[in-house]
Design a protein around this motif. Structure first.
Motif, mmCIF file in Angstrom:
data_model
loop_
_atom_site.group_PDB
_atom_site.id
_atom_site.type_symbol
_atom_site.label_atom_id
_atom_site.label_comp_id
_atom_site.label_asym_id
_atom_site.label_seq_id
_atom_site.Cartn_x
_atom_site.Cartn_y
_atom_site.Cartn_z
ATOM 1 N N ILE A 238 0.835 -1.206 0.000
ATOM 2 C CA ILE A 238 0.000 0.000 0.000
ATOM 3 C C ILE A 238 0.866 1.251 0.000
ATOM 4 O O ILE A 238 0.625 2.185 -0.780
ATOM 5 C CB ILE A 238 -0.956 -0.009 1.208
ATOM 6 N N ASP A 239 1.897 1.268 0.836
ATOM 7 C CA ASP A 239 2.781 2.431 0.904
ATOM 8 C C ASP A 239 3.566 2.615 -0.386
ATOM 9 O O ASP A 239 3.726 3.736 -0.863
ATOM 10 C CB ASP A 239 3.734 2.307 2.091
ATOM 11 N N THR A 240 4.048 1.523 -0.969
ATOM 12 C CA THR A 240 4.826 1.594 -2.208
ATOM 13 C C THR A 240 3.986 2.124 -3.356
ATOM 14 O O THR A 240 4.456 2.894 -4.188
ATOM 15 C CB THR A 240 5.376 0.199 -2.574
ATOM 16 N N MET A 241 2.724 1.712 -3.396
ATOM 17 C CA MET A 241 1.845 2.087 -4.506
ATOM 18 C C MET A 241 1.041 3.348 -4.211
ATOM 19 O O MET A 241 0.258 3.791 -5.047
ATOM 20 C CB MET A 241 0.910 0.928 -4.827
ATOM 21 N N ASP A 242 1.228 3.935 -3.027
ATOM 22 C CA ASP A 242 0.516 5.145 -2.627
ATOM 23 C C ASP A 242 -0.992 4.969 -2.775
ATOM 24 O O ASP A 242 -1.678 5.756 -3.412
ATOM 25 C CB ASP A 242 1.010 6.342 -3.437
ATOM 26 N N LEU A 243 -1.498 3.890 -2.175
ATOM 27 C CA LEU A 243 -2.918 3.552 -2.247
ATOM 28 C C LEU A 243 -3.655 4.019 -1.002
ATOM 29 O O LEU A 243 -3.056 4.240 0.047
ATOM 30 C CB LEU A 243 -3.080 2.032 -2.361
ATOM 31 N N LYS A 244 -4.965 4.132 -1.131
ATOM 32 C CA LYS A 244 -5.821 4.397 0.017
ATOM 33 C C LYS A 244 -6.206 3.056 0.625
ATOM 34 O O LYS A 244 -6.680 2.164 -0.078
ATOM 35 C CB LYS A 244 -7.079 5.136 -0.407
ATOM 36 N N ARG A 245 -6.021 2.908 1.914
ATOM 37 C CA ARG A 245 -6.369 1.646 2.564
ATOM 38 C C ARG A 245 -7.841 1.294 2.390
ATOM 39 O O ARG A 245 -8.203 0.144 2.271
ATOM 40 C CB ARG A 245 -6.000 1.703 4.046
ATOM 41 N N SER A 246 -8.693 2.302 2.333
ATOM 42 C CA SER A 246 -10.126 2.063 2.179
ATOM 43 C C SER A 246 -10.476 1.429 0.837
ATOM 44 O O SER A 246 -11.564 0.882 0.674
ATOM 45 C CB SER A 246 -10.905 3.368 2.347
ATOM 46 N N GLU A 247 -9.572 1.491 -0.113
ATOM 47 C CA GLU A 247 -9.808 0.918 -1.439
ATOM 48 C C GLU A 247 -9.123 -0.435 -1.634
ATOM 49 O O GLU A 247 -9.140 -0.986 -2.725
ATOM 50 C CB GLU A 247 -9.329 1.885 -2.526
#
Length: 100
Positions: free
Chosen positions: A33-42
């Motif tokens: 998630i951090d590497t891909m700069d994602l929102k945890r909610s998604e």
């Protein structure tokens, strides 16, 4: 989940990452998630053990459970926080579509 099931159900196109044989799943999920700069909610993780649902919640994402004859639903108990459970691997698509 077994990687061959991902391919057999043609859901790889919905999967940004597929990791297998990971022991600290919460840490691995957080790193992705951090590497891909994602929102945890998604984000979501699907597994077939109570520990999979627990690791998903520890990582702050949706926890989905694939209930099968080898790991019945009642093994999860009432304290395991599950967002969605399915007895069919294709049920993952139902959950994804419901989120759109």
């Amino acid at each position: 989940m077994a990687e061959h099931l991902i391919d057999a159900t043609d859901i790889r196109k919905y999967c940004e990452c597929v990791h297998v044989h990971i022991h600290n799943k919460a840490r691995q999920v957080q790193a992705v998630i951090d590497t891909m700069d994602l929102k945890r909610s998604e984000c979501l993780m699907m597994g077939d053990l109570p520990s999979d649902a627990i690791h998903a919640k520890e990582a702050g994402i949706h926890g989905l459970v694939y209930v099968n004859e080898h790991v019945p639903r009642d093994i999860f108990g009432s304290s395991t926080n599950i967002d969605f459970a399915t007895t069919s691997f294709v049920g993952l698509l139902d959950y994804i579509r419901a989120q759109e």
